[in-house]
Design a protein around this motif. Structure first.
Motif, mmCIF file in Angstrom:
data_model
loop_
_atom_site.group_PDB
_atom_site.id
_atom_site.type_symbol
_atom_site.label_atom_id
_atom_site.label_comp_id
_atom_site.label_asym_id
_atom_site.label_seq_id
_atom_site.Cartn_x
_atom_site.Cartn_y
_atom_site.Cartn_z
ATOM 1 N N GLY A 29 12.726 -20.409 82.315
ATOM 2 C CA GLY A 29 13.796 -19.455 82.033
ATOM 3 C C GLY A 29 15.176 -19.989 82.360
ATOM 4 O O GLY A 29 15.353 -21.133 82.802
ATOM 5 N N GLN A 30 16.149 -19.132 82.161
ATOM 6 C CA GLN A 30 17.543 -19.494 82.407
ATOM 7 C C GLN A 30 17.738 -19.863 83.883
ATOM 8 O O GLN A 30 17.285 -19.164 84.781
ATOM 9 C CB GLN A 30 18.457 -18.323 82.036
ATOM 10 C CG GLN A 30 19.938 -18.631 82.236
ATOM 11 C CD GLN A 30 20.809 -17.450 81.820
ATOM 12 O OE1 GLN A 30 20.304 -16.396 81.466
ATOM 13 N NE2 GLN A 30 22.109 -17.638 81.848
ATOM 14 N N ILE A 31 18.437 -20.965 84.115
ATOM 15 C CA ILE A 31 18.666 -21.435 85.481
ATOM 16 C C ILE A 31 19.562 -20.430 86.216
ATOM 17 O O ILE A 31 20.621 -20.036 85.725
ATOM 18 C CB ILE A 31 19.295 -22.833 85.483
ATOM 19 C CG1 ILE A 31 18.341 -23.832 84.826
ATOM 20 C CG2 ILE A 31 19.617 -23.275 86.904
ATOM 21 C CD1 ILE A 31 16.990 -23.927 85.509
ATOM 22 N N THR A 32 19.104 -20.069 87.417
ATOM 23 C CA THR A 32 19.737 -18.996 88.184
ATOM 24 C C THR A 32 19.770 -19.395 89.658
ATOM 25 O O THR A 32 18.883 -20.085 90.140
ATOM 26 C CB THR A 32 18.928 -17.689 88.009
ATOM 27 O OG1 THR A 32 18.903 -17.338 86.633
ATOM 28 C CG2 THR A 32 19.510 -16.553 88.819
ATOM 29 N N TYR B 285 20.910 -13.839 91.514
ATOM 30 C CA TYR B 285 22.246 -13.387 91.133
ATOM 31 C C TYR B 285 22.270 -13.139 89.630
ATOM 32 O O TYR B 285 21.726 -13.926 88.848
ATOM 33 C CB TYR B 285 23.310 -14.417 91.522
ATOM 34 C CG TYR B 285 23.613 -14.424 93.007
ATOM 35 C CD1 TYR B 285 23.982 -13.262 93.665
ATOM 36 C CD2 TYR B 285 23.538 -15.594 93.753
ATOM 37 C CE1 TYR B 285 24.271 -13.253 95.024
ATOM 38 C CE2 TYR B 285 23.821 -15.606 95.114
ATOM 39 C CZ TYR B 285 24.194 -14.421 95.740
ATOM 40 O OH TYR B 285 24.468 -14.419 97.075
ATOM 41 N N LYS B 286 22.909 -12.051 89.227
ATOM 42 C CA LYS B 286 22.947 -11.649 87.828
ATOM 43 C C LYS B 286 24.384 -11.648 87.328
ATOM 44 O O LYS B 286 25.325 -11.416 88.092
ATOM 45 C CB LYS B 286 22.320 -10.264 87.674
ATOM 46 C CG LYS B 286 20.856 -10.216 88.089
ATOM 47 C CD LYS B 286 20.371 -8.819 88.307
ATOM 48 C CE LYS B 286 20.891 -8.165 89.565
ATOM 49 N NZ LYS B 286 20.328 -8.736 90.800
ATOM 50 N N ARG B 287 24.556 -11.854 86.045
ATOM 51 C CA ARG B 287 25.887 -12.009 85.478
ATOM 52 C C ARG B 287 26.748 -10.760 85.689
ATOM 53 O O ARG B 287 27.961 -10.864 85.868
ATOM 54 C CB ARG B 287 25.800 -12.344 83.991
ATOM 55 C CG ARG B 287 27.130 -12.766 83.405
ATOM 56 C CD ARG B 287 27.017 -13.198 81.959
ATOM 57 N NE ARG B 287 26.341 -14.479 81.828
ATOM 58 C CZ ARG B 287 26.239 -15.137 80.675
ATOM 59 N NH1 ARG B 287 26.743 -14.597 79.571
ATOM 60 N NH2 ARG B 287 25.627 -16.300 80.633
ATOM 61 N N ILE B 288 26.147 -9.576 85.686
ATOM 62 C CA ILE B 288 26.960 -8.368 85.821
ATOM 63 C C ILE B 288 27.609 -8.238 87.194
ATOM 64 O O ILE B 288 28.578 -7.491 87.354
ATOM 65 C CB ILE B 288 26.165 -7.088 85.517
ATOM 66 C CG1 ILE B 288 24.988 -6.908 86.486
ATOM 67 C CG2 ILE B 288 25.708 -7.064 84.078
ATOM 68 C CD1 ILE B 288 24.375 -5.512 86.422
ATOM 69 N N ILE B 289 27.088 -8.954 88.217
ATOM 70 C CA ILE B 289 27.722 -8.896 89.531
ATOM 71 C C ILE B 289 28.710 -10.039 89.734
ATOM 72 O O ILE B 289 29.383 -10.101 90.771
ATOM 73 C CB ILE B 289 26.688 -8.874 90.672
ATOM 74 C CG1 ILE B 289 25.858 -10.154 90.682
ATOM 75 C CG2 ILE B 289 25.811 -7.642 90.585
ATOM 76 C CD1 ILE B 289 24.933 -10.272 91.871
ATOM 77 N N ALA B 290 28.809 -10.926 88.769
ATOM 78 C CA ALA B 290 29.804 -12.005 88.790
ATOM 79 C C ALA B 290 30.413 -12.098 87.390
ATOM 80 O O ALA B 290 30.413 -13.139 86.759
ATOM 81 C CB ALA B 290 29.165 -13.321 89.208
ATOM 82 N N ILE C 150 22.519 -16.051 86.738
ATOM 83 C CA ILE C 150 23.721 -16.887 86.742
ATOM 84 C C ILE C 150 23.710 -17.779 87.981
ATOM 85 O O ILE C 150 23.128 -17.421 89.021
ATOM 86 C CB ILE C 150 24.992 -15.997 86.727
ATOM 87 C CG1 ILE C 150 26.250 -16.831 86.450
ATOM 88 C CG2 ILE C 150 25.119 -15.197 88.007
ATOM 89 C CD1 ILE C 150 27.496 -15.989 86.228
ATOM 90 N N THR C 151 24.302 -18.957 87.879
ATOM 91 C CA THR C 151 24.480 -19.849 89.027
ATOM 92 C C THR C 151 25.920 -19.760 89.514
ATOM 93 O O THR C 151 26.809 -19.300 88.793
ATOM 94 C CB THR C 151 24.180 -21.310 88.653
ATOM 95 O OG1 THR C 151 25.160 -21.744 87.698
ATOM 96 C CG2 THR C 151 22.780 -21.453 88.065
ATOM 97 N N ARG C 152 26.139 -20.203 90.747
ATOM 98 C CA ARG C 152 27.503 -20.199 91.270
ATOM 99 C C ARG C 152 28.419 -21.085 90.435
ATOM 100 O O ARG C 152 29.603 -20.802 90.292
ATOM 101 C CB ARG C 152 27.510 -20.638 92.743
ATOM 102 C CG ARG C 152 26.870 -19.618 93.674
ATOM 103 C CD ARG C 152 26.900 -20.096 95.123
ATOM 104 N NE ARG C 152 26.158 -19.184 96.011
ATOM 105 C CZ ARG C 152 24.858 -19.209 96.188
ATOM 106 N NH1 ARG C 152 24.114 -20.103 95.531
ATOM 107 N NH2 ARG C 152 24.264 -18.359 97.004
ATOM 108 N N GLU C 153 27.869 -22.156 89.893
ATOM 109 C CA GLU C 153 28.682 -23.036 89.053
ATOM 110 C C GLU C 153 29.194 -22.328 87.807
ATOM 111 O O GLU C 153 30.269 -22.627 87.307
ATOM 112 C CB GLU C 153 27.878 -24.284 88.658
ATOM 113 C CG GLU C 153 27.800 -25.359 89.722
ATOM 114 C CD GLU C 153 29.191 -25.890 90.099
ATOM 115 O OE1 GLU C 153 29.948 -26.290 89.192
ATOM 116 O OE2 GLU C 153 29.507 -25.876 91.296
ATOM 117 N N GLU C 154 28.410 -21.380 87.309
ATOM 118 C CA GLU C 154 28.816 -20.635 86.117
ATOM 119 C C GLU C 154 29.774 -19.489 86.446
ATOM 120 O O GLU C 154 30.454 -18.966 85.565
ATOM 121 C CB GLU C 154 27.579 -20.079 85.412
ATOM 122 C CG GLU C 154 26.656 -21.136 84.836
ATOM 123 C CD GLU C 154 25.359 -20.538 84.351
ATOM 124 O OE1 GLU C 154 25.044 -20.741 83.159
ATOM 125 O OE2 GLU C 154 24.663 -19.875 85.136
#
Length: 412
Positions: free
Chosen positions: A66-69, A81-86, A100-104
């Motif tokens: 899956g998507q790297i997270t 971590y999910k995109r809606i919280i960042a 989502i990753t911190r880099e994103e």
């Protein structure tokens, strides 16, 4: 400048009483004592599977393909971590439940220097930030099996919050600390420990019974309320700090919970108004975070009507000596970011009770348009009222080192 607008003209620079921080991966490796690190939270990066928001709670699976997270693992439980919280920096259509990753993420989500830069871009002078991985009032640690490690994690988070996240910000990042919810004596001690180093805000559950904890009516929390009153520590209650959001149906889409989110704040405020807590602790300050304010006028009207007409059989005749709205205006702060109805009802909401937030970096955030959103809301209001809403009331509430004289003198 004294008025807080720093020469920019127009509305004063905002003090946001509700933002959020994404914890850096090094937090517990750096701040947790060495003997607890093997059992403490561990950051890792991996693929995420299906993710859904059902009945006010997240459900997800892992998937190596899956998507790297970026995740945390703690006592065998996983937190992605999910995109809606960042969400800042993404378009509305990109603000999804994807991992989502911190880099994103935009760097200001987790780096304090970058956060200050983003605040400058957003017409914000100071910001109070709620946790993410610990959840809004530290439920992650309250639910842990090993309470010795959990206590160490609470203290480590608070040390990081005070010394690293806020430490070099010149007072612009305002510390908001956790308590060990499972032990009242430890909670009191943690309030004292943090108050001794200048902390004036703690996060607490809007509805503790939803977490399996005693209610505010039980008297259990009185030592906590007493020490918060004594130290001037504001009790901040974020929507969702009861680990659930209002849902009309278990299979309702997330839009239902998002629209009903203020219900938790309304229920909590009614609880406090009829509990006797605000009578017993007349200098205690409560703050409702992200609850908005358009609902408050009728809630107060109904509370006062119930007190007037039904207090004998309603169980509050001897407990609440004055109309409940008395205690709201004296001790409770609300906050808003998009609430035109609340502004239209401001004389009842309370010009001294309303504060402003930007909700950075969540999906509801007004970043980077906070100045225009604020201008739109306070247009037509007297300058001093706009100052109170966007800045002055927050300064009074949190005893902040910004234009204190004006903030104190502006109270009606």
């Amino acid at each position: 400048m004294v008025n807080g607008d720093n020469g920019t003209g127009g509305v004063p620079r905002v003090i946001s009483v509700d933002d959020h921080v994404i914890e850096p991966a090094h937090l517990f490796d750096t701040w947790l004592p060495g003997k607890y690190r093997d059992k403490g939270p561990k950051p890792f990066t991996a693929g995420i599977g299906d993710l859904a928001y059902v009945g006010g709670k997240y459900r997800f699976t892992t998937d190596p393909a899956g998507q790297i997270t970026d995740w945390w693992e703690y006592e065998g439980l996983l937190f992605p971590y999910k995109r809606i919280i960042a969400a800042v920096g993404f378009t509305r259509d990109e603000m999804t439940l994807d991992g989502i990753t911190r880099e994103e993420m935009r760097r200001g989500c987790w780096d304090p220097k970058a956060r200050l830069a983003d605040m400058d871009l957003n017409h914000v002078e100071a910001s109070l930030c709620f946790p993410t991985f610990p959840r809004f009032c530290g439920q992650t640690f309250a639910e842990a099996q090993d309470k010795e490690v959990a206590l160490a994690c609470v203290r480590a988070y608070n040390d990081w919050m005070v010394e690293e996240w806020c430490g070099d910000s010149g007072g612009r990042l305002i510390p908001l600390c956790l308590i060990p919810l499972w032990d009242i004596d430890l909670a009191v001690a943690e309030i004292r420990r943090n108050a001794a180093r200048g902390v004036r805000a703690v996060t607490f559950s809007e509805i503790p019974t939803h977490l399996g904890l005693p209610s505010i009516h039980s008297g259990y929390w009185d030592p906590f309320f007493a020490v918060c009153q004594e130290t001037g520590t504001v009790v901040n209650m974020h929507i969702g700090s009861s680990s659930q959001m209002p849902a009309a149906s278990p299979d309702a889409p997330p839009a239902v919970q998002a629209s009903l989110s203020f219900n938790n704040a309304m229920a909590s405020m009614m609880d406090f108004l009829f509990s006797g807590v605000l009578v017993k602790f007349p200098q205690l300050k409560l703050a409702y975070s992200e609850g908005q304010m358009g609902w408050i006028p009728y809630a107060l009207e109904r509370a006062d009507d119930v007190w007037e007409e039904h207090r004998a059989w309603g169980g509050v005749k001897d407990l609440i000596p004055e109309p409940p709205s008395t205690y709201y205006y004296r001790q409770i702060f609300c906050c808003f970011f998009r609430d035109k109805h609340g502004i239209a009802s401001l004389d009842v909401v309370g010009r001294d009770n309303a504060t402003f937030e930007t909700d950075y970096p969540h999906v509801d955030s007004t970043w980077p348009h906070t100045k225009s959103v604020a201008e739109d809301h306070v247009a037509g209001l007297p300058e001093e009222v706009a100052y109170k809403l966007l800045r002055g009331n927050a300064i009074r509430m949190l005893d902040l080192p910004f234009d204190r004289e004006r903030a104190a003198g502006s109270r009606a």
